[in-house]
Design an enzyme around this catalytic site. Structure first.
Site, PDB file in Angstrom:
ATOM      1  N   HIS A  31      12.046  14.027 -41.784  1.00 15.04           N
ATOM      2  CA  HIS A  31      12.406  12.652 -41.412  1.00 15.04           C
ATOM      3  C   HIS A  31      11.712  12.282 -40.109  1.00 15.04           C
ATOM      4  O   HIS A  31      12.201  12.568 -39.017  1.00 15.04           O
ATOM      5  CB  HIS A  31      13.928  12.523 -41.283  1.00 15.04           C
ATOM      6  N   HIS A  33       9.149   9.125 -38.626  1.00 18.61           N
ATOM      7  CA  HIS A  33       8.538   7.818 -38.910  1.00 18.61           C
ATOM      8  C   HIS A  33       7.143   7.710 -38.286  1.00 18.61           C
ATOM      9  O   HIS A  33       6.975   7.983 -37.097  1.00 18.61           O
ATOM     10  CB  HIS A  33       9.409   6.688 -38.364  1.00 18.61           C
ATOM     11  N   ASP A  35       5.486   5.037 -37.504  1.00 17.18           N
ATOM     12  CA  ASP A  35       5.443   4.043 -36.425  1.00 17.18           C
ATOM     13  C   ASP A  35       6.361   4.426 -35.269  1.00 17.18           C
ATOM     14  O   ASP A  35       6.489   3.676 -34.305  1.00 17.18           O
ATOM     15  CB  ASP A  35       5.782   2.643 -36.953  1.00 17.18           C
ATOM     16  N   GLY A 192      15.602   0.409 -42.190  1.00 11.73           N
ATOM     17  CA  GLY A 192      15.955  -0.853 -41.549  1.00 11.73           C
ATOM     18  C   GLY A 192      17.471  -0.982 -41.500  1.00 11.73           C
ATOM     19  O   GLY A 192      18.180   0.025 -41.549  1.00 11.73           O
ATOM     20  N   HIS A 219      17.998   6.236 -46.169  1.00 14.77           N
ATOM     21  CA  HIS A 219      18.749   6.178 -44.915  1.00 14.77           C
ATOM     22  C   HIS A 219      20.183   5.764 -45.254  1.00 14.77           C
ATOM     23  O   HIS A 219      20.416   4.644 -45.736  1.00 14.77           O
ATOM     24  CB  HIS A 219      18.170   5.121 -43.987  1.00 14.77           C
ATOM     25  N   GLU A 222      24.216   6.415 -41.363  1.00 13.65           N
ATOM     26  CA  GLU A 222      23.709   6.332 -39.982  1.00 13.65           C
ATOM     27  C   GLU A 222      24.389   5.137 -39.296  1.00 13.65           C
ATOM     28  O   GLU A 222      25.192   5.309 -38.394  1.00 13.65           O
ATOM     29  CB  GLU A 222      22.186   6.184 -39.971  1.00 13.65           C
ATOM     30  N   ASP A 336      13.221  11.889 -36.374  1.00 18.99           N
ATOM     31  CA  ASP A 336      13.306  10.450 -36.603  1.00 18.99           C
ATOM     32  C   ASP A 336      12.132   9.737 -35.930  1.00 18.99           C
ATOM     33  O   ASP A 336      11.173   9.391 -36.600  1.00 18.99           O
ATOM     34  CB  ASP A 336      14.655   9.893 -36.139  1.00 18.99           C
TER      35      ASP A 336
HETATM   36 ZN   LIG Z   1      14.817   7.101 -39.894  1.00 15.60          ZN
END
Ligand SMILES: [Zn+2]
Length: 396
Positions: A31, A33, A35, A192, A219, A222, A336
């Site tokens: 996991h 990202h 970006d 998102g 996701h 969370e 993350d």
């Molecule tokens: Zn994430």
């Protein structure tokens, strides 16, 4: 329902007893990202290329700005960080570079298998098509793998194609992912705003992916609770849960009264005591997730920053990671967003060792959870498990 005894021994200074070279441990990153993992210096150069204005053009100050924004407790400031990284990732060249460096940075941190997730739909503002964006990232990943292999460190990386929850491109992105399967895309994800944008919005896309036997992680658990996890499993047919930490809301922990079941509850100062027994009862959903072995992509630092663990108390010591681990959930350690949280995967391993007094055997078990949860064919997962097990030998 299921009950078991659970040890609540939490250590404040266990790291003093352990001398583990965390970076040298072969690790799996599920996991992470794209970006959220750029190098500050790269952001500055890419921003200059496209005339994008940044909060700072000094790499150290910019790095600091990202961390402070992520730590601010303000969701607006947290989201602003991604506006900058996404803004500089709108051309083939930029996507290639960021993807290549991503692989190099993982390899530097001892990651041997990684899955990088990102949302192609967010990278079209300068005229790229969805397919061109995916191809540019894949070319960068391939170049990164090649560069790293040349230094004698094997690494394998796959793409998780993400659709944004608040948008309405789920089906289109699912089809995009399928077009790129066997060419680097190994799974699908939605990301998102979790609260208010449930997986059921993309039910048809998830059905389409299931009909084509394409793996999905979502996701869930969370920013929203158990209902969101159920929807990820039912509407989304998720094989893994992104974070999933709020599954602990479906677990009841009852501390034994003082003088009962092995004595009084231990204070946090008692390192590695393993005492302070509690009765743990799993609700129906938690039992399903645990008993089916559905992997949880926990991200300790990020979970703290986004408030995912707030229902369980303040501070990393209240992260339900250890409760989940000790009750048999398939927990995995993840980053993350390395840039925003200012962490590497090795840092997150070290953090959990310090807080929960884990030893090398624990870390191996948790790493193998991740290897077994990889979106890879069985033979490749078995080979990965063997490689990691060998790599952990004699590392203490
Ligand atoms: Zn994430």
């Amino acid at each position: 329902m299921y009950s078991a005894e659970f040890s609540t021994g939490v250590s404040a200074d266990a790291a003093a007893d352990v001398d583990i070279d965390f970076r040298s441990l072969p690790k799996v990153s599920l996991h992470d990202h794209l970006d959220g993992g750029l190098r500050p210096a790269t952001i500055i150069e890419l921003a200059a290329d496209v005339g994008h204005e940044l909060p700072s053009t000094d790499p150290v100050a910019l790095d600091q700005w990202f961390r402070e924004s992520a730590d601010s407790g303000s969701l607006v400031r947290y989201l602003e960080t991604f506006e900058h990284t996404v803004a500089v990732m709108q051309t083939k060249e930029a996507l290639f570079r960021v993807a290549k460096e991503f692989v190099e940075d993982l390899a530097d941190d001892g990651v041997v298998y990684g899955e990088v997730r990102w949302a192609p739909e967010q990278h079209l503002s300068r005229g790229l098509t969805l397919d061109e964006a995916v191809e540019a990232v894949q070319a960068g990943l391939d170049a990164g793998v090649e560069a790293v292999a040349a230094t004698g460190r094997p690494i394998q990386v796959g793409q998780l194609i993400t659709a944004m929850r608040h948008a309405d491109r789920g089906q289109e992105i699912a089809e995009l992912a399928l077009r790129h399967r066997d060419k680097g895309a190994v799974g699908f994800d939605i990301a998102g705003a979790e609260d208010g944008f449930p997986p059921s919005r993309f039910k048809d896309a998830f059905t389409y992916l299931a009909e084509h036997q394409f793996p999905v992680t979502i996701h869930a658990g969370e920013a929203a609770g158990v209902d969101s996890i159920v929807d990820a499993l039912v509407s989304g047919r998720a094989l893994r849960l992104g974070h999933g930490v709020r599954i602990a809301e479906d677990i009841q922990v009852d501390f034994a009264p003082a003088g009962d079941a092995g004595g009084e509850q231990q204070s946090p100062e008692a390192p590695g005591s393993g005492e302070g027994l509690a009765m743990v009862t799993l609700g129906r959903v938690a039992a399903w997730v645990r008993d089916r072995g559905i992997p949880l992509e926990c991200s300790p630092s990020s979970n703290l920053q986004t408030g995912a663990t707030a229902p369980f108390g303040e501070g990393i010591e209240n992260h339900p990671f250890d409760l989940l681990y000790q009750t048999g959930f398939k927990v995995t350690i993840n980053v993350d967003n390395r840039l925003m949280s200012g962490v590497t995967l090795s840092d997150e391993y070290e953090l959990l060792v310090e807080v929960f007094d884990y030893d090398l055997d624990d870390l191996l078990e948790i790493t193998l959870n991740a290897a077994e949860a990889a979106f890879l064919p069985l033979e490749e997962r078995e080979a990965l498990v063997e490689y990691i097990t060998e790599g952990f030998q004699g590392r203490a």
